[in-house]
Write a protein that holds these residues in place. Structure first.
Motif, mmCIF file in Angstrom:
data_model
loop_
_atom_site.group_PDB
_atom_site.id
_atom_site.type_symbol
_atom_site.label_atom_id
_atom_site.label_comp_id
_atom_site.label_asym_id
_atom_site.label_seq_id
_atom_site.Cartn_x
_atom_site.Cartn_y
_atom_site.Cartn_z
ATOM 1 N N TYR A 41 0.807 -1.202 0.000
ATOM 2 C CA TYR A 41 0.000 0.000 0.000
ATOM 3 C C TYR A 41 0.849 1.265 0.000
ATOM 4 N N ARG A 42 2.135 1.103 0.155
ATOM 5 C CA ARG A 42 3.021 2.251 0.345
ATOM 6 C C ARG A 42 2.928 3.236 -0.822
ATOM 7 N N LYS A 43 2.934 2.725 -2.053
ATOM 8 C CA LYS A 43 2.881 3.619 -3.221
ATOM 9 C C LYS A 43 1.570 4.390 -3.257
ATOM 10 N N MET A 44 0.470 3.694 -2.977
ATOM 11 C CA MET A 44 -0.830 4.358 -3.007
ATOM 12 C C MET A 44 -0.925 5.426 -1.928
ATOM 13 N N ILE A 45 -0.391 5.150 -0.763
ATOM 14 C CA ILE A 45 -0.451 6.121 0.324
ATOM 15 C C ILE A 45 0.421 7.332 0.007
ATOM 16 N N VAL A 46 1.570 7.113 -0.597
ATOM 17 C CA VAL A 46 2.429 8.232 -0.992
ATOM 18 C C VAL A 46 1.711 9.107 -2.018
ATOM 19 N N VAL A 47 1.056 8.478 -2.996
ATOM 20 C CA VAL A 47 0.313 9.247 -3.998
ATOM 21 C C VAL A 47 -0.845 9.981 -3.336
ATOM 22 N N MET A 48 -1.508 9.352 -2.359
ATOM 23 C CA MET A 48 -2.600 10.020 -1.649
ATOM 24 C C MET A 48 -2.095 11.265 -0.921
ATOM 25 N N VAL A 49 -0.953 11.153 -0.280
ATOM 26 C CA VAL A 49 -0.376 12.305 0.432
ATOM 27 C C VAL A 49 -0.012 13.405 -0.566
ATOM 28 N N LEU A 50 0.576 13.019 -1.681
ATOM 29 C CA LEU A 50 0.940 14.014 -2.696
ATOM 30 C C LEU A 50 -0.288 14.698 -3.292
ATOM 31 N N THR A 51 -1.355 13.934 -3.521
ATOM 32 C CA THR A 51 -2.579 14.565 -4.047
ATOM 33 C C THR A 51 -3.175 15.515 -3.019
ATOM 34 N N GLY A 52 -3.095 15.155 -1.741
ATOM 35 C CA GLY A 52 -3.571 16.060 -0.692
ATOM 36 C C GLY A 52 -2.764 17.343 -0.634
ATOM 37 N N LEU A 53 -1.446 17.215 -0.752
ATOM 38 C CA LEU A 53 -0.591 18.404 -0.752
ATOM 39 C C LEU A 53 -0.856 19.286 -1.967
ATOM 40 N N PHE A 54 -1.002 18.656 -3.140
ATOM 41 C CA PHE A 54 -1.278 19.406 -4.360
ATOM 42 C C PHE A 54 -2.627 20.120 -4.268
ATOM 43 N N SER A 55 -3.609 19.436 -3.721
ATOM 44 C CA SER A 55 -4.930 20.044 -3.554
ATOM 45 C C SER A 55 -4.868 21.220 -2.581
ATOM 46 N N SER A 56 -4.104 21.081 -1.513
ATOM 47 C CA SER A 56 -3.946 22.189 -0.562
ATOM 48 C C SER A 56 -3.237 23.372 -1.205
ATOM 49 N N GLU A 86 -3.324 24.145 -4.357
ATOM 50 C CA GLU A 86 -4.286 24.794 -5.245
ATOM 51 C C GLU A 86 -5.304 25.615 -4.456
ATOM 52 N N ASP A 87 -5.691 25.137 -3.272
ATOM 53 C CA ASP A 87 -6.621 25.914 -2.439
ATOM 54 C C ASP A 87 -6.019 27.256 -2.036
ATOM 55 N N THR A 88 -4.717 27.298 -1.863
ATOM 56 C CA THR A 88 -4.096 28.569 -1.494
ATOM 57 C C THR A 88 -3.991 29.520 -2.681
ATOM 58 N N LEU A 89 -4.102 28.995 -3.890
ATOM 59 C CA LEU A 89 -4.006 29.860 -5.069
ATOM 60 C C LEU A 89 -5.304 30.608 -5.382
ATOM 61 N N TYR A 90 -6.442 30.092 -4.953
ATOM 62 C CA TYR A 90 -7.711 30.759 -5.255
ATOM 63 C C TYR A 90 -7.769 32.204 -4.764
ATOM 64 N N PRO A 91 -7.360 32.502 -3.532
ATOM 65 C CA PRO A 91 -7.372 33.908 -3.112
ATOM 66 C C PRO A 91 -6.447 34.790 -3.955
ATOM 67 N N LEU A 92 -5.339 34.229 -4.424
ATOM 68 C CA LEU A 92 -4.437 35.013 -5.268
ATOM 69 C C LEU A 92 -5.087 35.333 -6.613
ATOM 70 N N PHE A 93 -5.808 34.370 -7.165
ATOM 71 C CA PHE A 93 -6.545 34.618 -8.402
ATOM 72 C C PHE A 93 -7.615 35.686 -8.176
ATOM 73 N N ASN A 94 -8.316 35.583 -7.056
ATOM 74 C CA ASN A 94 -9.358 36.573 -6.762
ATOM 75 C C ASN A 94 -8.768 37.963 -6.567
ATOM 76 N N ALA A 124 -7.639 20.652 -12.888
ATOM 77 C CA ALA A 124 -6.552 19.900 -12.254
ATOM 78 C C ALA A 124 -6.923 19.511 -10.828
ATOM 79 N N GLN A 125 -7.525 20.425 -10.096
ATOM 80 C CA GLN A 125 -7.911 20.119 -8.722
ATOM 81 C C GLN A 125 -8.997 19.054 -8.686
ATOM 82 N N THR A 126 -9.925 19.115 -9.614
ATOM 83 C CA THR A 126 -10.969 18.100 -9.673
ATOM 84 C C THR A 126 -10.377 16.726 -9.945
#
Length: 91
Positions: free
Chosen positions: A1-16, A18-26, A55-57
């Protein structure tokens, strides 16, 4: 499961990230389009904004899919171990 968990953590970081970029766009939209009364970069802004949303979706879908997959695999493995333990106790 190690690879899947690493990818899950990376997707969470990438999503976070992107969440910080929305205020900059606004902020850019308010300062540039409203404050300066110009729409010269609107097509580029919209393309980048929509690309970020897409990308976030996709990243969120991948993260949820992997979470579900790991949950099912762990449950299956736990059930298999429990059944093996039970069959050994009956012998």
């Amino acid at each position: 499961y190690r690879k899947m968990i690493v990818v899950m953590v990376l997707t969470g970081l990438f999503s976070s990230l992107e969440d910080t970029l929305y205020p900059l766009f606004n902020r850019y939209a308010l300062d540039h389009f409203i404050g300066e009364h110009t729409t010269d970069t609107l097509p580029v802004f919209l393309a980048l904004y929509l690309a970020m949303m897409l990308a976030q979706t996709l990243v969120n879908i991948l993260g949820v899919y992997l979470c579900s997959k790991v949950e099912i695999y762990v449950s299956r493995d736990d059930l298999g171990e429990a059944l093996q333990y039970r069959s050994r106790r009956q012998l």
